[in-house]
Motif scaffolding. Sequence first.
Motif, PDB file in Angstrom:
ATOM      1  N   THR A  70     182.670 -13.310 -18.737  1.00  0.00           N
ATOM      2  CA  THR A  70     181.526 -13.301 -19.650  1.00  0.00           C
ATOM      3  C   THR A  70     180.766 -11.980 -19.609  1.00  0.00           C
ATOM      4  O   THR A  70     180.106 -11.608 -20.573  1.00  0.00           O
ATOM      5  N   GLU A  71     180.854 -11.261 -18.510  1.00  0.00           N
ATOM      6  CA  GLU A  71     180.091 -10.033 -18.335  1.00  0.00           C
ATOM      7  C   GLU A  71     180.752  -8.832 -19.006  1.00  0.00           C
ATOM      8  O   GLU A  71     180.067  -7.886 -19.424  1.00  0.00           O
ATOM      9  N   ALA A  72     182.078  -8.848 -19.145  1.00  0.00           N
ATOM     10  CA  ALA A  72     182.806  -7.660 -19.599  1.00  0.00           C
ATOM     11  C   ALA A  72     182.337  -7.179 -20.971  1.00  0.00           C
ATOM     12  O   ALA A  72     182.032  -5.994 -21.154  1.00  0.00           O
ATOM     13  N   ASP A 120     183.323   1.672 -17.996  1.00  0.00           N
ATOM     14  CA  ASP A 120     184.640   1.315 -17.452  1.00  0.00           C
ATOM     15  C   ASP A 120     184.487   0.136 -16.504  1.00  0.00           C
ATOM     16  O   ASP A 120     183.476   0.030 -15.795  1.00  0.00           O
ATOM     17  N   ILE A 121     185.500  -0.716 -16.468  1.00  0.00           N
ATOM     18  CA  ILE A 121     185.564  -1.766 -15.455  1.00  0.00           C
ATOM     19  C   ILE A 121     186.938  -1.717 -14.813  1.00  0.00           C
ATOM     20  O   ILE A 121     187.954  -1.785 -15.499  1.00  0.00           O
ATOM     21  N   GLU A 122     186.956  -1.555 -13.498  1.00  0.00           N
ATOM     22  CA  GLU A 122     188.207  -1.636 -12.739  1.00  0.00           C
ATOM     23  C   GLU A 122     188.210  -2.981 -12.015  1.00  0.00           C
ATOM     24  O   GLU A 122     187.382  -3.220 -11.133  1.00  0.00           O
ATOM     25  N   TRP A 123     189.131  -3.860 -12.397  1.00  0.00           N
ATOM     26  CA  TRP A 123     189.188  -5.198 -11.800  1.00  0.00           C
ATOM     27  C   TRP A 123     190.201  -5.208 -10.662  1.00  0.00           C
ATOM     28  O   TRP A 123     191.335  -4.754 -10.823  1.00  0.00           O
ATOM     29  N   VAL A 124     189.783  -5.720  -9.506  1.00  0.00           N
ATOM     30  CA  VAL A 124     190.668  -5.829  -8.344  1.00  0.00           C
ATOM     31  C   VAL A 124     190.727  -7.306  -7.955  1.00  0.00           C
ATOM     32  O   VAL A 124     190.032  -7.756  -7.041  1.00  0.00           O
TER      33      VAL A 124
END
Length: 322
Positions: free
Chosen positions: A251-253, A264-268
Amino acid sequence: MMSLSLSHLLLLFYFTLVSKSACGIAVPSPPSVECKNHGKTCRIYNFQGYWEDRKDCEAGYAAWPKSEAEVVHAVAAAVKIKQKIRVVSGLAHALPKLVCPGREGLIINTQNYASVFPVNKTAMTITVQGGTMMRDVMEEAANQGFAVPAMIYWNGVSAAGVISTGAHGSGLAGKGSGVYEYVVSMRLVVPASPSEGYAKVITLTEEDEDMKAARISLGTLGAISEITFALQPMFKRSVSISVENDTDLETEAERFLRTYEFGDIEWVPSHGKAVYMKKYGVPVDVPGNGENALVTRGFRVIDIETAAYHYELILYYFLTVE
């Protein structure tokens, strides 16, 4: 929210570089086209030096035009004898072999067709030839106090290549992060009837319905001769970084990417974390003179064991620091 020291930020930068380059190391890219027999029997190379099927990418003939008239001549000659035509710039970055015309086809290399015309300060636009590297577009615009509104993470790509492949940066604000969204007009060399000399130049603007297709055409609608980009006044980017739990990532993206124009979002997922890079434009008189010192011409993949080791080491180091 995690507080990151300078050393952690450097590691974070390294992690971003590693993850986006398939854990690669920077090396000079091979020339995109090499020929024998005076421009016949040619091979086409991408930045890695090999293609996804590990087979050669071939062309029967090659042309290196230096003017629009020479582009028209090359296209006309190929159309007349029903040759397949593909276009590539001085550096090629694709893995799929869409650029390969086959042993009887023609490859047009635009590395010598790369002039930048003076900035139109009134219209806030810049016009360039198709083979121009985006680093040169950005430099000329900057010299006149302007900036390209959106750009991908690496400037070693051609103007025609960056738009026709739909290349983009990050963020959803404004028109979005696709470089093609900021093209206001184009000139293309397209096949024509025998009475028209087998090739002709057409001009498309934002008012033309075909412009939408031409912007992201993968080279299927003709050879891109010139591109006019919209510009905006020079700005800086404000950058801050935080590492959060990924429980609300879904929901935040969208909210995040619409808030920060270059976000940018880097998802781990293996660590349940998301790295949020808050990047947005600010006036040039805002204090701070950070510099993007990432200068590369391409990446080649190193062995998988080394890549996996680096990846896990970096993740463990900065994602476990509180």
